[in-house]
Design a protein around this motif. Structure first.
Motif, short mmCIF file in Angstrom:
data_model
loop_
_atom_site.label_atom_id
_atom_site.label_comp_id
_atom_site.label_asym_id
_atom_site.label_seq_id
_atom_site.Cartn_x
_atom_site.Cartn_y
_atom_site.Cartn_z
N GLN A 144 0.82 -1.20 0.00
CA GLN A 144 0.00 0.00 0.00
C GLN A 144 0.87 1.26 0.00
O GLN A 144 0.56 2.25 -0.69
CB GLN A 144 -0.92 0.01 1.23
CG GLN A 144 -2.03 -1.01 1.19
CD GLN A 144 -3.21 -0.54 0.36
OE1 GLN A 144 -3.15 0.49 -0.28
NE2 GLN A 144 -4.28 -1.31 0.37
N LEU A 145 1.98 1.25 0.77
CA LEU A 145 2.86 2.42 0.83
C LEU A 145 3.48 2.71 -0.52
O LEU A 145 3.58 3.87 -0.94
CB LEU A 145 3.96 2.18 1.88
CG LEU A 145 3.56 2.41 3.33
CD1 LEU A 145 4.66 1.96 4.28
CD2 LEU A 145 3.26 3.89 3.56
N ILE A 146 3.93 1.66 -1.22
CA ILE A 146 4.53 1.87 -2.54
C ILE A 146 3.51 2.49 -3.49
O ILE A 146 3.81 3.43 -4.23
CB ILE A 146 5.07 0.54 -3.10
CG1 ILE A 146 6.27 0.06 -2.26
CG2 ILE A 146 5.48 0.68 -4.56
CD1 ILE A 146 6.79 -1.30 -2.66
N ALA A 147 2.28 1.99 -3.47
CA ALA A 147 1.24 2.52 -4.35
C ALA A 147 0.91 3.98 -4.00
O ALA A 147 0.72 4.81 -4.90
CB ALA A 147 -0.02 1.66 -4.26
N LYS A 148 0.85 4.31 -2.70
CA LYS A 148 0.51 5.68 -2.30
C LYS A 148 1.66 6.64 -2.61
O LYS A 148 1.44 7.75 -3.12
CB LYS A 148 0.20 5.73 -0.80
CG LYS A 148 -0.95 4.84 -0.36
CD LYS A 148 -2.27 5.29 -0.91
CE LYS A 148 -3.40 4.40 -0.38
NZ LYS A 148 -4.71 4.75 -0.97
N LEU A 149 2.91 6.24 -2.30
CA LEU A 149 4.05 7.14 -2.50
C LEU A 149 4.33 7.40 -3.97
O LEU A 149 4.87 8.44 -4.33
CB LEU A 149 5.29 6.55 -1.82
CG LEU A 149 5.26 6.51 -0.30
CD1 LEU A 149 6.47 5.75 0.24
CD2 LEU A 149 5.24 7.92 0.27
N MET A 150 3.98 6.43 -4.84
CA MET A 150 4.22 6.62 -6.28
C MET A 150 3.40 7.77 -6.84
O MET A 150 3.72 8.30 -7.91
CB MET A 150 3.92 5.33 -7.04
CG MET A 150 4.98 4.26 -6.90
SD MET A 150 4.58 2.77 -7.85
CE MET A 150 4.58 3.44 -9.52
N LYS A 151 2.32 8.18 -6.16
CA LYS A 151 1.48 9.27 -6.64
C LYS A 151 2.08 10.63 -6.34
O LYS A 151 1.63 11.64 -6.89
CB LYS A 151 0.09 9.17 -6.02
CG LYS A 151 -0.65 7.89 -6.40
CD LYS A 151 -2.02 7.83 -5.75
CE LYS A 151 -2.75 6.54 -6.11
NZ LYS A 151 -4.09 6.46 -5.47
N ALA A 152 3.09 10.69 -5.46
CA ALA A 152 3.73 11.97 -5.13
C ALA A 152 4.78 12.30 -6.18
O ALA A 152 5.52 11.43 -6.63
CB ALA A 152 4.36 11.90 -3.74
N GLU A 153 4.88 13.57 -6.57
CA GLU A 153 5.82 13.99 -7.60
C GLU A 153 7.12 14.53 -7.02
O GLU A 153 8.05 14.82 -7.76
CB GLU A 153 5.18 15.07 -8.49
CG GLU A 153 3.94 14.57 -9.24
CD GLU A 153 3.35 15.64 -10.13
OE1 GLU A 153 3.86 16.79 -10.07
OE2 GLU A 153 2.39 15.35 -10.86
N ARG A 154 7.21 14.68 -5.70
CA ARG A 154 8.40 15.27 -5.10
C ARG A 154 9.58 14.31 -5.10
O ARG A 154 10.72 14.75 -5.02
CB ARG A 154 8.11 15.69 -3.65
CG ARG A 154 7.22 16.91 -3.53
CD ARG A 154 7.09 17.29 -2.08
NE ARG A 154 8.41 17.46 -1.48
CZ ARG A 154 8.61 17.54 -0.16
NH1 ARG A 154 7.59 17.46 0.67
NH2 ARG A 154 9.82 17.69 0.32
N PHE A 155 9.32 13.00 -5.15
CA PHE A 155 10.41 12.05 -5.05
C PHE A 155 10.11 10.83 -5.90
O PHE A 155 9.03 10.67 -6.43
CB PHE A 155 10.66 11.63 -3.59
CG PHE A 155 9.41 11.36 -2.81
CD1 PHE A 155 8.88 12.31 -1.97
CD2 PHE A 155 8.74 10.15 -2.95
CE1 PHE A 155 7.72 12.06 -1.26
CE2 PHE A 155 7.58 9.89 -2.25
CZ PHE A 155 7.07 10.86 -1.40
N VAL A 156 11.13 9.97 -6.02
CA VAL A 156 11.03 8.73 -6.80
C VAL A 156 10.99 7.56 -5.83
O VAL A 156 11.76 7.53 -4.87
CB VAL A 156 12.23 8.58 -7.76
CG1 VAL A 156 12.15 7.27 -8.53
CG2 VAL A 156 12.28 9.75 -8.72
N VAL A 157 10.11 6.60 -6.07
CA VAL A 157 9.98 5.42 -5.22
C VAL A 157 10.72 4.26 -5.89
O VAL A 157 10.47 3.94 -7.06
CB VAL A 157 8.51 5.05 -4.99
CG1 VAL A 157 8.40 3.84 -4.08
CG2 VAL A 157 7.77 6.23 -4.39
N LEU A 158 11.66 3.65 -5.16
CA LEU A 158 12.42 2.52 -5.66
C LEU A 158 11.96 1.23 -4.99
O LEU A 158 11.45 1.26 -3.87
CB LEU A 158 13.92 2.72 -5.41
CG LEU A 158 14.58 3.94 -6.06
CD1 LEU A 158 16.06 3.99 -5.73
CD2 LEU A 158 14.36 3.94 -7.55
#
Length: 319
Positions: free
Chosen positions: A221-235
């Motif tokens: 769930q965290l990966i899916a939610k954080l991917m919507k933010a444009e301030r950073f990149v999720v690895l």
């Protein structure tokens, strides 16, 4: 529409190829789904290949995959619908990140649980597409050259030189009469210089099976939610690379269930010097709540707090 139906027909005529594609997805590190989600995908694919897609209802899936009994009510327990949405997003991410060249695409259309199979035999590969684009560009350039030649030949060289002289006089005047052009806007941050956040697997303390399932589901769930933010990149987990440009952070956590009470500790650590940038604790009473709803609610809160954290960009202290 006809090509899609033909692609699905060919895929259904080759169930062995579909099973190979399913195995390719399940073993890929880019397919971010928990164990129960993988069982869900494998079950609906096998049932469809065996000609039993009409049986793929929430009631039968809940009993076969999630261990629910005959008293299961889809209105009061949305576990199947939520898991279908999660796997639908995981498949979309897989084909976007690493499965774009796979021969068969497996999708779950919205509003149904039976999967859809299609292949890519009718579409050009990368080299063919590039050749088509190059040929089109060459044709446009040739047509543009011919149009300019047809325009200049009737006019003649004297008229051409006269036009050049007039333009040479007008151009300096424009520099004085025209208002100064505003500077171009600064370029937006690219993935190379944006901060990178690695969501590490959360530790399940106490050895309870519910804590382990919750930790895995919360990470998804965290990966899916954080991917919507444009301030950073999720690895993806385990992709920490100190040689990569830009700042990197590791999101870590641990979950412990004591009876019906959940204790969750989460922290964001800088990859440069190990400094804890942000940390928080979440306690929830699980009585009368579905675990999936708790996962989504906490993941949304964590993603919002991290996205609003100024320290993530090194711009100062938190508000």
């Amino acid at each position: 529409m006809a090509s899609e139906e033909e692609g699905e027909s060919r895929a259904l005529q080759n169930p062995a190829d579909v099973r190979i594609q399913l195995e390719r997805i399940l073993t890929s590190p880019e397919f971010l789904a928990p164990e129960r989600g993988r069982r869900f995908l494998q079950y609906i694919v096998e049932e469809t290949l065996e000609g039993r897609s009409e049986r793929l209802k929430a009631y039968t899936i809940a009993q076969a995959v999630f261990g629910r009994d005959t008293s299961f009510d889809a209105q009061n327990d949305p576990v199947v619908r939520i898991e279908a949405g999660r796997i639908r997003r995981a498949l979309e991410r897989y084909y976007l990140v690493s499965g774009s060249c796979d021969p068969i695409r497996i999708t779950i259309p919205k509003g149904r649980y039976s999967p859809h199979f299609s292949d890519f035999e009718g579409s050009p590969n990368g080299d063919e597409a590039a050749n088509l684009r190059d040929s089109a560009n060459q044709r446009r350039n040739a047509e543009r050259a011919i149009s300019w030649r047809n325009l200049l030949l009737p006019i003649g060289l004297p008229a051409l030189f006269g036009t050049i002289a007039v333009l040479a006089l007008i151009r300096p005047l424009e520099t004085y009469l025209s208002p100064p052009k505003p500077p171009p806007p600064p370029a937006t941050a690219t993935s190379q210089n944006r901060p990178k956040v690695i969501v590490e697997p959360f530790a399940a303390l106490g050895g309870a099976a519910e804590g382990s399932d919750f930790a895995k589901g919360l990470v998804d769930q965290l990966i899916a939610k954080l991917m919507k933010a444009e301030r950073f990149v999720v690895l993806a987990p385990g992709r920490f690379d100190t040689a990569t440009t830009g700042m990197q952070y590791s999101l870590q956590g641990s979950a412990l269930t004591e009876g019906t009470v959940l204790h969750l500790h989460v922290r964001l650590i800088s990859g440069a010097d190990g400094t804890v940038i942000w940390a928080n604790q979440y306690d929830r009473d699980l009585r009368g709540q579905a675990m999936l709803d708790v996962e989504e609610e906490i993941a949304t809160q964590i993603a919002m707090e991290i996205a609003n954290n100024r320290k993530l960009n090194g711009t100062g202290s938190e508000p």
